[in-house]
Design an enzyme around this catalytic site. Structure first.
Site, PDB file in Angstrom:
ATOM      1  N   HIS A 164     -26.755  -7.957  -5.674  1.00  0.00           N
ATOM      2  CA  HIS A 164     -25.774  -8.958  -5.222  1.00  0.00           C
ATOM      3  C   HIS A 164     -25.606  -9.998  -6.327  1.00  0.00           C
ATOM      4  O   HIS A 164     -26.099 -11.117  -6.240  1.00  0.00           O
ATOM      5  CB  HIS A 164     -26.259  -9.612  -3.928  1.00  0.00           C
ATOM      6  CG  HIS A 164     -25.212 -10.439  -3.247  1.00  0.00           C
ATOM      7  ND1 HIS A 164     -25.109 -10.506  -1.883  1.00  0.00           N
ATOM      8  CD2 HIS A 164     -24.226 -11.240  -3.719  1.00  0.00           C
ATOM      9  CE1 HIS A 164     -24.119 -11.319  -1.543  1.00  0.00           C
ATOM     10  NE2 HIS A 164     -23.565 -11.775  -2.658  1.00  0.00           N
ATOM     11  N   HIS A 216     -23.030 -12.118  -8.771  1.00  0.00           N
ATOM     12  CA  HIS A 216     -21.728 -12.629  -9.200  1.00  0.00           C
ATOM     13  C   HIS A 216     -21.796 -12.761 -10.724  1.00  0.00           C
ATOM     14  O   HIS A 216     -22.552 -13.586 -11.238  1.00  0.00           O
ATOM     15  CB  HIS A 216     -21.447 -13.999  -8.593  1.00  0.00           C
ATOM     16  CG  HIS A 216     -21.307 -14.006  -7.104  1.00  0.00           C
ATOM     17  ND1 HIS A 216     -20.124 -14.307  -6.470  1.00  0.00           N
ATOM     18  CD2 HIS A 216     -22.204 -13.762  -6.115  1.00  0.00           C
ATOM     19  CE1 HIS A 216     -20.294 -14.254  -5.163  1.00  0.00           C
ATOM     20  NE2 HIS A 216     -21.562 -13.926  -4.922  1.00  0.00           N
ATOM     21  N   LYS A 263     -16.562  -3.797  -2.996  1.00  0.00           N
ATOM     22  CA  LYS A 263     -17.062  -4.952  -2.257  1.00  0.00           C
ATOM     23  C   LYS A 263     -15.951  -5.540  -1.390  1.00  0.00           C
ATOM     24  O   LYS A 263     -14.886  -5.905  -1.879  1.00  0.00           O
ATOM     25  CB  LYS A 263     -17.574  -6.018  -3.235  1.00  0.00           C
ATOM     26  CG  LYS A 263     -17.893  -7.357  -2.595  1.00  0.00           C
ATOM     27  CD  LYS A 263     -19.084  -7.262  -1.628  1.00  0.00           C
ATOM     28  CE  LYS A 263     -19.268  -8.566  -0.844  1.00  0.00           C
ATOM     29  NZ  LYS A 263     -19.521  -9.738  -1.691  1.00  0.00           N
ATOM     30  N   HIS A 293     -14.987  -8.711   0.917  1.00  0.00           N
ATOM     31  CA  HIS A 293     -15.400 -10.112   1.053  1.00  0.00           C
ATOM     32  C   HIS A 293     -14.383 -10.872   1.888  1.00  0.00           C
ATOM     33  O   HIS A 293     -13.174 -10.715   1.717  1.00  0.00           O
ATOM     34  CB  HIS A 293     -15.532 -10.765  -0.323  1.00  0.00           C
ATOM     35  CG  HIS A 293     -16.308 -12.044  -0.306  1.00  0.00           C
ATOM     36  ND1 HIS A 293     -15.810 -13.208   0.237  1.00  0.00           N
ATOM     37  CD2 HIS A 293     -17.556 -12.342  -0.750  1.00  0.00           C
ATOM     38  CE1 HIS A 293     -16.711 -14.173   0.120  1.00  0.00           C
ATOM     39  NE2 HIS A 293     -17.780 -13.671  -0.477  1.00  0.00           N
ATOM     40  N   HIS A 313     -19.250  -8.556   2.993  1.00  0.00           N
ATOM     41  CA  HIS A 313     -19.483  -9.935   3.427  1.00  0.00           C
ATOM     42  C   HIS A 313     -18.424 -10.174   4.494  1.00  0.00           C
ATOM     43  O   HIS A 313     -17.242 -10.286   4.187  1.00  0.00           O
ATOM     44  CB  HIS A 313     -19.334 -10.862   2.219  1.00  0.00           C
ATOM     45  CG  HIS A 313     -19.267 -12.320   2.523  1.00  0.00           C
ATOM     46  ND1 HIS A 313     -19.959 -13.250   1.778  1.00  0.00           N
ATOM     47  CD2 HIS A 313     -18.582 -13.035   3.457  1.00  0.00           C
ATOM     48  CE1 HIS A 313     -19.703 -14.466   2.238  1.00  0.00           C
ATOM     49  NE2 HIS A 313     -18.858 -14.354   3.258  1.00  0.00           N
ATOM     50  N   HIS A 358     -26.119 -10.505   2.840  1.00  0.00           N
ATOM     51  CA  HIS A 358     -26.687 -11.647   3.579  1.00  0.00           C
ATOM     52  C   HIS A 358     -26.459 -11.520   5.085  1.00  0.00           C
ATOM     53  O   HIS A 358     -25.704 -12.258   5.711  1.00  0.00           O
ATOM     54  CB  HIS A 358     -26.223 -13.008   3.055  1.00  0.00           C
ATOM     55  CG  HIS A 358     -24.864 -13.056   2.439  1.00  0.00           C
ATOM     56  ND1 HIS A 358     -23.735 -12.770   3.135  1.00  0.00           N
ATOM     57  CD2 HIS A 358     -24.464 -13.371   1.191  1.00  0.00           C
ATOM     58  CE1 HIS A 358     -22.689 -12.895   2.344  1.00  0.00           C
ATOM     59  NE2 HIS A 358     -23.114 -13.256   1.159  1.00  0.00           N
ATOM     60  N   HIS A 399     -17.407 -21.647  -2.241  1.00  0.00           N
ATOM     61  CA  HIS A 399     -16.240 -21.070  -1.568  1.00  0.00           C
ATOM     62  C   HIS A 399     -14.996 -21.944  -1.674  1.00  0.00           C
ATOM     63  O   HIS A 399     -14.082 -21.825  -0.873  1.00  0.00           O
ATOM     64  CB  HIS A 399     -16.593 -20.737  -0.114  1.00  0.00           C
ATOM     65  CG  HIS A 399     -17.571 -19.618  -0.031  1.00  0.00           C
ATOM     66  ND1 HIS A 399     -17.209 -18.296  -0.181  1.00  0.00           N
ATOM     67  CD2 HIS A 399     -18.920 -19.621   0.113  1.00  0.00           C
ATOM     68  CE1 HIS A 399     -18.280 -17.542  -0.107  1.00  0.00           C
ATOM     69  NE2 HIS A 399     -19.328 -18.320   0.064  1.00  0.00           N
ATOM     70  N   ASP A 424     -27.592 -13.174  -4.973  1.00  0.00           N
ATOM     71  CA  ASP A 424     -26.354 -13.950  -4.809  1.00  0.00           C
ATOM     72  C   ASP A 424     -26.225 -14.957  -5.950  1.00  0.00           C
ATOM     73  O   ASP A 424     -25.936 -16.136  -5.749  1.00  0.00           O
ATOM     74  CB  ASP A 424     -26.325 -14.655  -3.451  1.00  0.00           C
ATOM     75  CG  ASP A 424     -24.900 -14.896  -2.949  1.00  0.00           C
ATOM     76  OD1 ASP A 424     -23.955 -14.625  -3.700  1.00  0.00           O
ATOM     77  OD2 ASP A 424     -24.750 -15.362  -1.810  1.00  0.00           O
TER      78      ASP A 424
END
Length: 570
Positions: free
Chosen positions: A136, A138, A219, A221, A248, A274, A322, A362
């Protein structure tokens, strides 16, 4: 006539043997050596006046005649498969043999040949593990690779394009152009890496071109719209190409509730990121998905373990990650809906039960890439202190718990993403991506990290010193992190479709590309080694209380954790 020495003297010379116990860092976790594949009285050790000398422990045999490239002597192996002592023979960047090393002309029972062309790494008193796998990531900054490698991570899987706002929030690389540029950058990074393409689309065309461009997975999201239509389409593309899907889910329950997401899965295998929910996902009950046989549940290190600071830290992190504004009430409500002490406390216990199967970082998007391994073992220690020994542990050791927790960042993520044929365990035939640890620094600061059988990073003192140990001593890149050694000792995971289309030649990369395999119907929760529990889950929508098989899952936050400040004074 055989000589007898004390256990303490033996352990000091050759490392611990059967029945000896080792503490992991400053935790309360104790492992015990279960078996010893070396031979008493025939141990090999390098040094002046020691065994590995010409005509003694070193044979005359060449590499062509079976001698190893490298032998790690007298290592204590900590793996999902067991905790045992052995010599490890490396050849062509892979683990060739695990057993007894030496000279077959002068010693009995030799399976690993030491010759004039063999390098020795002294494993006496060291713990050897498989390199960690972080699924995970980024890809916000390339400097993450240095932090991860220096912490014992040898494979990173994720997505991104750098500090673009899509990447700051979501773990995916959108489109074939970005995927190609990212894979090209890996030629300068000493790490095994795989890329997630963006999976949020209701029609297959754009997803198919990303898989063909080199994505090893897709992925989904919520920040890109995690609707049932997107989920169904993404899983259909993944089934066609044999790549994994990570998800996610929809925190705000706008596109549907957890039941709608589960229905969109249609029983197909998926890696749930998560799963507790603080990192995102259906509020407040995404945690329920860990009960299903097609869901591979993971959680990330921001909530590992539950401490007195966990809740307070999360709000600001969420606002930044976010792209939310503290001036907008709806943004504040969105962030607060994800932070629930009840589900975070339950997450600790579900990991200890083996209901959560994977731990990841993450990175830079709430998690810390260099702390994945630390947080895993901090959770194990907290659970031992609060819940006692596991039913499967024998009196006096925590071997089963140790094997369960190491599986969360080695073999299980490898299985989940179709990489277990290459990495994930200390096993003959797999890549020699290995980490050596001094037990006192286990999980915190490696003694040495090997990528493809070659030393990539290690603690090193002043390069102008007369010996390697003068201060300042800190982890530095070694020869495996430079030049063509880098591209010949680490790999990039891609889809088989990308391999079939000649991606390596098409985009001109030097690193070897390896296809992921068996990511779909052939695996499920039952495949998650030592972490395949599927309790019946309930979440109270008013109080957020979590129950597994009717039992309330709750624990107190801790105010002190091991593997923390005492290791980072300098």
């Amino acid at each position: 006539m055989p000589a007898r020495i004390s256990r303490a003297t033996y352990a000091q010379m050759f490392g611990p043997t059967v029945g000896d116990k080792v503490r992991l860092a400053d935790t309360d976790l104790i492992i015990e050596v279960e078996r010893d594949l070396t031979t008493y009285g025939e141990e090999v050790k390098f040094g002046g006046g020691k065994v590995i000398r010409d005509g003694m422990g070193q044979s005359q045999l060449s590499r062509a005649e079976g001698a190893m490239d490298t032998v790690i002597t007298n290592a204590l192996i900590l793996d999902h498969s067991g905790i045992y002592k052995a010599d490890i023979g490396l050849l062509d960047g892979r683990i060739a043999l695990i057993g007894k090393a030496g000279n077959p002309d002068t010693q009995p029972g030799i399976s690993i040949i030491i010759g004039p062309g063999t390098e020795i790494i002294a494993g006496e008193g060291k713990i050897v593990t498989a390199g960690g796998i972080d699924t995970h990531v980024h890809f916000i900054s390339p400097q993450q690779v240095d932090e991860a490698l220096n912490a014992g991570i040898t494979c990173m899987v994720g997505g991104g394009t750098g500090p673009a706002h899509g990447t700051l929030a979501t773990t995916c690389t959108p489109g074939p152009w970005h995927i190609a540029r990212l894979i090209q950058s890996f030629d300068g990074l000493p790490m095994n890496i795989g890329v997630f393409g963006k999976g949020n689309a209701s029609l297959p065309g754009a997803l198919e071109e990303m898989v063909r461009a080199g994505a090893c997975g897709l992925k989904l999201h919520e920040d890109w719209g995690c609707t049932p239509a997107a989920i169904d389409n993404c899983l259909s593309v993944a089934d066609h190409f044999d790549v994994q899907v990570a998800i996610h889910t929809d925190t705000l329950n706008e596109g549907g509730f957890v039941e709608d997401t589960l229905n969109a899965f249609k029983g197909r295998t998926i890696h749930s990121f998560h799963t507790e929910g603080a990192g995102g996902g259906h509020a407040p009950d995404i945690i329920r998905v860990c009960q299903y046989p097609n869901v591979l549940p993971a959680s990330t290190n921001p909530t590992r373990p539950y401490t007195v600071n966990t809740i307070a830290e999360h709000l600001d992190m969420l606002m930044v990650c976010h792209h939310l504004s503290p001036a907008i009430p709806e943004d504040i409500a969105f962030a607060e809906s994800r932070i629930r002490k009840e589900t975070i406390a339950a997450e600790d216990i579900l990991h200890d039960m083996g209901a959560f199967s994977i731990i990841s970082s993450d990175s830079q998007a709430m998690g810390r890439v260099g702390e994945m391994i630390i947080r895993c073992w901090q959770t194990a220690d907290k659970m031992k202190k609060q819940r006692g020994s596991l039913p499967d542990d024998r009196p006096g050791n925590d071997n089963y718990r140790a094997r369960r927790y190491i599986a969360k960042y080695t073999i299980n993520p490898a299985i989940a993403h179709g990489m277990a044929h290459e990495i994930g365990s200390v096993e003959v035939g797999k890549r020699a991506d290995l980490v050596l640890w001094n037990p006192a620094f286990f999980g915190v600061k490696p003694d040495m990290v090997l990528l493809g059988g070659w030393i990539a990073t290690a603690p090193m003192g002043d390069a102008n010193g007369s010996i390697p140990t003068p201060q300042p001593m800190h982890t530095r890149p070694m020869f495996g992190s430079f030049g063509k050694a880098l591209t010949n000792t680490s790999i990039t995971f891609v889809s088989q479709a990308a391999m079939d289309e000649g991606l390596r030649e098409k985009i001109g990369v030097d690193k070897q590309l390896v296809a992921v395999v068996n990511t779909r119907g052939g695996i499920g929760k039952h495949s998650m080694i030592l972490n395949n529990a599927m309790p019946q889950m309930e979440v109270d929508p008013e109080t957020y209380e979590v129950r597994a098989d009717g039992e309330l899952l709750t624990c107190e936050p801790v105010d002190v954790v091991p593997m923390a400040q005492r290791y980072f004074l300098f």
